[in-house]
Write a protein that holds these residues in place. Structure first.
Motif, short mmCIF file in Angstrom:
data_model
loop_
_atom_site.label_atom_id
_atom_site.label_comp_id
_atom_site.label_asym_id
_atom_site.label_seq_id
_atom_site.Cartn_x
_atom_site.Cartn_y
_atom_site.Cartn_z
N GLN A 44 1.09 -13.48 -43.59
CA GLN A 44 1.84 -12.61 -42.68
C GLN A 44 3.07 -12.10 -43.40
O GLN A 44 3.83 -12.88 -43.96
CB GLN A 44 2.26 -13.38 -41.43
N ARG A 45 3.28 -10.81 -43.37
CA ARG A 45 4.44 -10.21 -44.03
C ARG A 45 5.32 -9.56 -42.98
O ARG A 45 4.86 -9.06 -41.96
CB ARG A 45 4.00 -9.17 -45.04
N LEU A 46 6.61 -9.58 -43.24
CA LEU A 46 7.58 -8.94 -42.35
C LEU A 46 7.59 -7.45 -42.61
O LEU A 46 7.36 -6.98 -43.72
CB LEU A 46 8.98 -9.51 -42.58
N SER A 47 7.88 -6.69 -41.57
CA SER A 47 8.04 -5.26 -41.80
C SER A 47 9.37 -5.02 -42.51
O SER A 47 10.17 -5.91 -42.67
CB SER A 47 7.98 -4.47 -40.51
N ALA A 48 9.58 -3.80 -42.93
CA ALA A 48 10.71 -3.46 -43.78
C ALA A 48 12.06 -3.79 -43.15
O ALA A 48 12.96 -4.26 -43.83
CB ALA A 48 10.66 -1.99 -44.14
#
Length: 137
Positions: free
Chosen positions: A122-126
């Motif tokens: 899971q990656r965070l948005s900018a």
């Protein structure tokens, strides 16, 4: 024994005979003999008590196995680093690890069609800030 060599022991024996004297020498030699017998009796009693309580015979114990000098940290680390990574830590380890990673992937994706060998990151948005726990150490 006690760092005393032959001539020193002989000299101490002569001094002891002169200090004790010929009249009391048989009495003290008998006391010494009784002391040695008592120490042997106590040692055999302790051996029997250990055998009775623990259930092992002291003569059968491999004392070299418990020698702390054999545990060289450098050797242990070297063997661990050079050890084959293909063999599992325990017989059920690979299946358990695969099941856990598969369950995590299914939980993260929300669907049940993810294979256990696939890993979901899971990656965070900018603009999102990473979660922070102020009570964590």
């Amino acid at each position: 024994m006690f760092g005393i060599n032959g001539p020193e022991f002989f000299l101490l024996l002569i001094i002891g005979i002169l200090v004790i004297g010929p009249k009391r020498l048989p009495e003290y030699t008998q006391k010494l003999a009784n002391l040695v017998k008592e120490v042997r009796r106590m040692a055999s009693g302790a051996r029997d008590q250990i055998k009775e309580e623990v259930g092992i015979d002291i003569d059968e114990v491999d004392w070299k196995k418990y020698d702390p000098r054999q545990y060289d940290p450098r050797r242990i680390i070297k063997e661990a680093l050079l050890d084959d990574d293909a063999k599992p830590v325990s017989p059920g380890a690979p299946a358990a690890v695969a099941a856990v990673s598969g369950a995590a992937a299914v939980a993260a994706s929300g669907t049940g069609d993810t294979s256990p060998s696939e890993r979901v990151v899971q990656r965070l948005s900018a603009g999102d800030v990473a979660p922070f726990d102020s009570e964590a150490t």
